[in-house]
Motif scaffolding. Structure first.
Motif, PDB file in Angstrom:
ATOM      1  N   UNK A  22       0.819  -1.217   0.000  1.00  0.00           N
ATOM      2  CA  UNK A  22       0.000   0.000   0.000  1.00  0.00           C
ATOM      3  C   UNK A  22       0.854   1.269   0.000  1.00  0.00           C
ATOM      4  N   UNK A  23       2.128   1.145  -0.320  1.00  0.00           N
ATOM      5  CA  UNK A  23       3.033   2.287  -0.266  1.00  0.00           C
ATOM      6  C   UNK A  23       3.022   3.136  -1.528  1.00  0.00           C
ATOM      7  N   UNK A  24       3.750   4.253  -1.453  1.00  0.00           N
ATOM      8  CA  UNK A  24       3.900   5.168  -2.586  1.00  0.00           C
ATOM      9  C   UNK A  24       5.344   5.084  -3.057  1.00  0.00           C
ATOM     10  N   UNK A  25       5.542   4.774  -4.343  1.00  0.00           N
ATOM     11  CA  UNK A  25       6.875   4.561  -4.881  1.00  0.00           C
ATOM     12  C   UNK A  25       7.104   5.399  -6.129  1.00  0.00           C
ATOM     13  N   UNK A  26       8.372   5.715  -6.366  1.00  0.00           N
ATOM     14  CA  UNK A  26       8.752   6.509  -7.529  1.00  0.00           C
ATOM     15  C   UNK A  26       9.819   5.765  -8.317  1.00  0.00           C
ATOM     16  N   UNK A  27       9.608   5.646  -9.617  1.00  0.00           N
ATOM     17  CA  UNK A  27      10.680   5.233 -10.529  1.00  0.00           C
ATOM     18  C   UNK A  27      11.152   6.511 -11.192  1.00  0.00           C
ATOM     19  N   UNK A  28      12.299   7.008 -10.737  1.00  0.00           N
ATOM     20  CA  UNK A  28      12.773   8.315 -11.185  1.00  0.00           C
ATOM     21  C   UNK A  28      13.361   8.323 -12.572  1.00  0.00           C
ATOM     22  N   UNK A  29      13.636   7.141 -13.118  1.00  0.00           N
ATOM     23  CA  UNK A  29      14.202   7.015 -14.460  1.00  0.00           C
ATOM     24  C   UNK A  29      13.467   5.869 -15.156  1.00  0.00           C
ATOM     25  N   UNK A  30      12.235   6.120 -15.538  1.00  0.00           N
ATOM     26  CA  UNK A  30      11.324   5.058 -15.957  1.00  0.00           C
ATOM     27  C   UNK A  30      11.790   4.275 -17.176  1.00  0.00           C
ATOM     28  N   UNK A  31      12.390   4.975 -18.154  1.00  0.00           N
ATOM     29  CA  UNK A  31      12.787   4.279 -19.372  1.00  0.00           C
ATOM     30  C   UNK A  31      11.587   3.601 -19.999  1.00  0.00           C
ATOM     31  N   UNK A  32      11.773   2.359 -20.460  1.00  0.00           N
ATOM     32  CA  UNK A  32      10.666   1.630 -21.074  1.00  0.00           C
ATOM     33  C   UNK A  32       9.732   0.989 -20.085  1.00  0.00           C
ATOM     34  N   UNK A  33       9.964   1.177 -18.797  1.00  0.00           N
ATOM     35  CA  UNK A  33       9.040   0.705 -17.776  1.00  0.00           C
ATOM     36  C   UNK A  33       9.343  -0.658 -17.196  1.00  0.00           C
ATOM     37  N   UNK A  34      10.539  -1.190 -17.425  1.00  0.00           N
ATOM     38  CA  UNK A  34      10.885  -2.506 -16.908  1.00  0.00           C
ATOM     39  C   UNK A  34      10.868  -2.586 -15.396  1.00  0.00           C
ATOM     40  N   UNK A  35      11.596  -1.688 -14.743  1.00  0.00           N
ATOM     41  CA  UNK A  35      11.588  -1.661 -13.279  1.00  0.00           C
ATOM     42  C   UNK A  35      10.213  -1.237 -12.759  1.00  0.00           C
ATOM     43  N   UNK A  36       9.582  -0.291 -13.445  1.00  0.00           N
ATOM     44  CA  UNK A  36       8.266   0.192 -13.014  1.00  0.00           C
ATOM     45  C   UNK A  36       7.257  -0.946 -12.961  1.00  0.00           C
ATOM     46  N   UNK A  37       7.279  -1.801 -13.969  1.00  0.00           N
ATOM     47  CA  UNK A  37       6.339  -2.918 -14.013  1.00  0.00           C
ATOM     48  C   UNK A  37       6.552  -3.848 -12.822  1.00  0.00           C
ATOM     49  N   UNK A  38       7.795  -4.097 -12.474  1.00  0.00           N
ATOM     50  CA  UNK A  38       8.089  -4.976 -11.343  1.00  0.00           C
ATOM     51  C   UNK A  38       7.625  -4.364 -10.026  1.00  0.00           C
ATOM     52  N   UNK A  39       7.824  -3.049  -9.883  1.00  0.00           N
ATOM     53  CA  UNK A  39       7.344  -2.370  -8.671  1.00  0.00           C
ATOM     54  C   UNK A  39       5.826  -2.445  -8.604  1.00  0.00           C
ATOM     55  N   UNK A  40       5.150  -2.139  -9.731  1.00  0.00           N
ATOM     56  CA  UNK A  40       3.692  -2.121  -9.764  1.00  0.00           C
ATOM     57  C   UNK A  40       3.102  -3.488  -9.428  1.00  0.00           C
ATOM     58  N   UNK A  41       3.772  -4.545  -9.860  1.00  0.00           N
ATOM     59  CA  UNK A  41       3.277  -5.904  -9.586  1.00  0.00           C
ATOM     60  C   UNK A  41       3.259  -6.215  -8.090  1.00  0.00           C
TER      61      UNK A  41
END
Length: 313
Positions: A22-41
């Motif tokens: 339930x936290x709030x997270x930031x991907x500061x260098x999203x790029x194509x979203x690889x790390x973002x997708x893993x965080x969102x999951x």
């Protein structure tokens, strides 16, 4: 071409961030979203992810990649060094974790028209944000000798910086240097034969240096680290992936300064400075890719991850 993004040190990043659903997270260098997708999951419907990048192509690709996740995701076009202003604009008082992947994306390197690569011909550009005015062409053709030499020797750690700058100045007296392969030829012409036979491409260090100058990369790193720690809630974590020694040195020093407690001389019986540690280091040294990842993604070889946690001070 498609904006692909293979996230480096993916498992180590997720473990390091210690994500709360339930936290709030930031991907500061999203790029194509690889790390973002893993965080969102790892987030529940009550969690939130803020994806920041200054490359329009990256944000468009990340939007497509993350759309099926149907999570609370916000996309922001901005430089990661503006994290305080971004969160203030979004009315987010504190975050539980933030990730920075400081590398240039595979898409930016492989897409010849962006001008990042020394392997294909393209206009000298190298802008991550194509709305900014400064380009690699301007750096190469207008900077004076001393400034160019400083950039190549400091940002690229290029031992032949003086000779390369001399060759650049001679060429641009005849005509401007317009393309990546023109610049590669100039760089090669200034280097001894032995250097051109090395495993590393002779233009790699110079291209890195010019890219850093165009995008103001090193200046942004220290500010981003310090501001991000201020924005973290107690127990929140910051994870930073760097790809060359200059970036890693900045991150290491920033973490060390934030982790330092009392600075009084040892002879003082009690602390009078009042300085307290703001973070604790989760990884004492750098975290690097294992052999399995290196086999599937050789570009992970130079990746270094550092993780720290905000203390309740």
């Amino acid at each position: 071409m498609e904006f692909s993004h293979v996230p480096v040190l993916a498992r180590q990043c997720i473990e390091g961030l210690n994500i709360r659903p339930d936290g709030v997270y930031v991907d500061g260098t999203t790029g194509g979203g690889g790390h973002s997708a893993l965080i969102a999951e790892h987030l529940s419907d009550r969690g939130r992810l803020i994806c920041v990048d200054r490359d329009d192509d990256a944000l468009a690709a990340a939007g497509k990649r993350l759309a099926p996740l149907e999570k609370n995701i916000t996309f922001v076009k901005s430089n990661f060094s503006d994290i305080k202003a971004i969160l203030a604009r979004l009315d987010v008082p504190a975050i539980d974790g933030i990730l920075f992947d400081l590398g240039v994306s595979s898409y930016q390197l492989d897409n010849g028209e962006r001008g990042f690569s020394y392997m294909s011909d393209a206009p000298l550009d190298m802008r991550m944000d194509r709305s900014q005015t400064l380009t690699a062409r301007e750096v190469v053709n207008t900077y004076d000798r001393d400034r160019l030499k400083m950039i190549l020797s400091t940002y690229g750690e290029e031992r032949y910086a003086g000779a390369i700058v001399g060759a650049i100045l001679r060429r641009r007296e005849e005509r401007p240097i317009e393309t990546t392969l023109e610049l590669v030829d100039v760089i090669k012409s200034a280097m001894p034969a032995a250097a051109k036979r090395e495993k590393q491409h002779p233009a790699k260090r110079s291209f890195q240096a010019i890219r850093i100058e165009v995008n103001g990369e090193l200046a942004a790193v220290e500010q981003a680290v310090n501001d991000s720690v201020r924005c973290l809630a107690p127990g929140g974590r910051i994870a930073v992936i760097s790809f060359h020694s200059l970036e890693d040195r900045i991150v290491k020093r920033a973490f060390a300064a934030l982790a330092q407690g009392c600075t009084c001389p040892p002879s003082f019986p009690v602390c009078v400075c009042g300085n307290k540690s703001k973070i604790k280091l989760i990884s004492r040294g750098v975290i690097t890719a294992d052999e399995e990842e290196l086999q599937s993604n050789p570009r992970a070889r130079s990746a270094k991850l550092r993780v720290a946690e905000k203390l309740d001070v």
